[in-house]
Design a protein around this motif. Sequence first.
Motif, PDB file in Angstrom:
ATOM      1  N   SER A   1       0.932  -1.086   0.003  1.00  0.00           N
ATOM      2  CA  SER A   1       0.098  -0.115  -0.052  1.00  0.00           C
ATOM      3  C   SER A   1       0.861   1.383  -0.120  1.00  0.00           C
ATOM      4  O   SER A   1       2.007   1.336   0.743  1.00  0.00           O
ATOM      5  CB  SER A   1      -0.698   0.129   1.329  1.00  0.00           C
ATOM      6  OG  SER A   1      -1.913  -1.203   0.973  1.00  0.00           O
ATOM      7  N   GLN A   2       0.639   2.237  -0.822  1.00  0.00           N
ATOM      8  CA  GLN A   2       1.291   3.392  -0.857  1.00  0.00           C
ATOM      9  C   GLN A   2       0.350   4.519  -0.116  1.00  0.00           C
ATOM     10  O   GLN A   2      -1.030   4.415  -0.108  1.00  0.00           O
ATOM     11  CB  GLN A   2       1.390   3.838  -2.194  1.00  0.00           C
ATOM     12  CG  GLN A   2       2.263   3.077  -3.059  1.00  0.00           C
ATOM     13  CD  GLN A   2       3.843   3.146  -2.601  1.00  0.00           C
ATOM     14  OE1 GLN A   2       4.323   3.822  -1.792  1.00  0.00           O
ATOM     15  NE2 GLN A   2       4.624   1.989  -3.050  1.00  0.00           N
ATOM     16  N   SER A   3       0.891   5.776   0.243  1.00  0.00           N
ATOM     17  CA  SER A   3       0.209   6.807   0.740  1.00  0.00           C
ATOM     18  C   SER A   3      -0.990   7.106  -0.392  1.00  0.00           C
ATOM     19  O   SER A   3      -0.679   7.229  -1.523  1.00  0.00           O
ATOM     20  CB  SER A   3       1.008   7.842   1.177  1.00  0.00           C
ATOM     21  OG  SER A   3       1.820   7.709   2.433  1.00  0.00           O
ATOM     22  N   GLY A   4      -2.062   7.564   0.102  1.00  0.00           N
ATOM     23  CA  GLY A   4      -3.169   8.030  -0.967  1.00  0.00           C
ATOM     24  C   GLY A   4      -4.144   6.878  -1.119  1.00  0.00           C
ATOM     25  O   GLY A   4      -5.193   7.074  -1.533  1.00  0.00           O
ATOM     26  N   ARG A   5      -3.641   5.523  -0.597  1.00  0.00           N
ATOM     27  CA  ARG A   5      -4.680   4.451  -1.310  1.00  0.00           C
ATOM     28  C   ARG A   5      -5.856   4.470  -0.333  1.00  0.00           C
ATOM     29  O   ARG A   5      -5.743   4.804   0.979  1.00  0.00           O
ATOM     30  CB  ARG A   5      -3.920   3.076  -0.954  1.00  0.00           C
ATOM     31  CG  ARG A   5      -4.744   1.900  -1.395  1.00  0.00           C
ATOM     32  CD  ARG A   5      -4.033   0.718  -1.246  1.00  0.00           C
ATOM     33  NE  ARG A   5      -4.836  -0.475  -1.809  1.00  0.00           N
ATOM     34  CZ  ARG A   5      -4.165  -1.676  -2.137  1.00  0.00           C
ATOM     35  NH1 ARG A   5      -2.809  -1.989  -2.009  1.00  0.00           N
ATOM     36  NH2 ARG A   5      -4.829  -2.608  -2.634  1.00  0.00           N
TER      37      ARG A   5
END
Length: 319
Positions: A261-265
Amino acid sequence: MEYKDYYKTLGVERGASQEEIKRAYRKLVRKYHPDVNTGPEAADAEQKFKDVGEAYEVLQDPEKRAAYDQLGADWKEGQAFRPPPDWDEGFEFSGGGYTETDPDQFGAFFDELFARRGQARPDMRGGGQFHAAGQDHHAKITIDLDTAYKGGSMDVGMRKPERDASGHVVLGEKTIRVSIPKGVCDGQHIRLAGQGSPGLGKGAAGDLYLEVAIKPTPGVRLEGRDVIMELPVTPWEAALGARVDYATPGGSVQLTVPKHSQSGRKLRLKGRGIPGKPPGDLIAVVKIVIPPTESEKARELYQQMAREMDYDPRAGRKG
């Protein structure tokens, strides 16, 4: 949007009586009326005529004047301006007091402050006798997100502008008990029947409409009944995936963070937004939080990652 100093426009002091305001208005209306300004300065006079009408529209009415005065005396004519979200909280606006001037010709400043106010409701009934329903009143209240989810009762302080014997505007204050329904949304109105102005003859009393504003919460954004919240996670939770406890306005839940998971998901929790038919969703937005490097051990771990992972997140942007 630019601030308008209505007192300056009419050339009166902020403490002027209603009679002084009326005299100043009549003088300026005669001066700038289109019928007496037909030369090269006609366009300028027409704009000043409109400005005078707008200023009088506000200052001649106790409700609008008292609310306008709440903005404070430190603003300057033409200064960039945006009213605070709760500037008019607790003010009762009955929608009366409009002059023969058409408010639709006024500018953005007037519209931002007063355009949404209600209007009177005249009513004729039976036997040639005049009956008039009382004016509806409008006010704004602020609640927190928890109350929007669960409902409840709260005491609300109301301020009703009135004229005293000398013609100055004063505030009459009262406290009312308001029942907040479960699932109320930002911008929704709560109707309190019969709590507006009394009617004439056999006319019914007006109603009081309370516009609900939900107090901003850090890290939370509302879109209708949907609630968008930040989900803080560690780098290893984002990279490896995890099950995390997540506190929401509707209670704590166990939430699965997918690996990579990346930031903003965005992770959607159906039906966990503000209650209703149907309820909104809660959208958890991943925010990767980097642990501090205050200890020597923490710095060593970061240095080890830098050596062994050989990862450059900017590699695709190099020319």
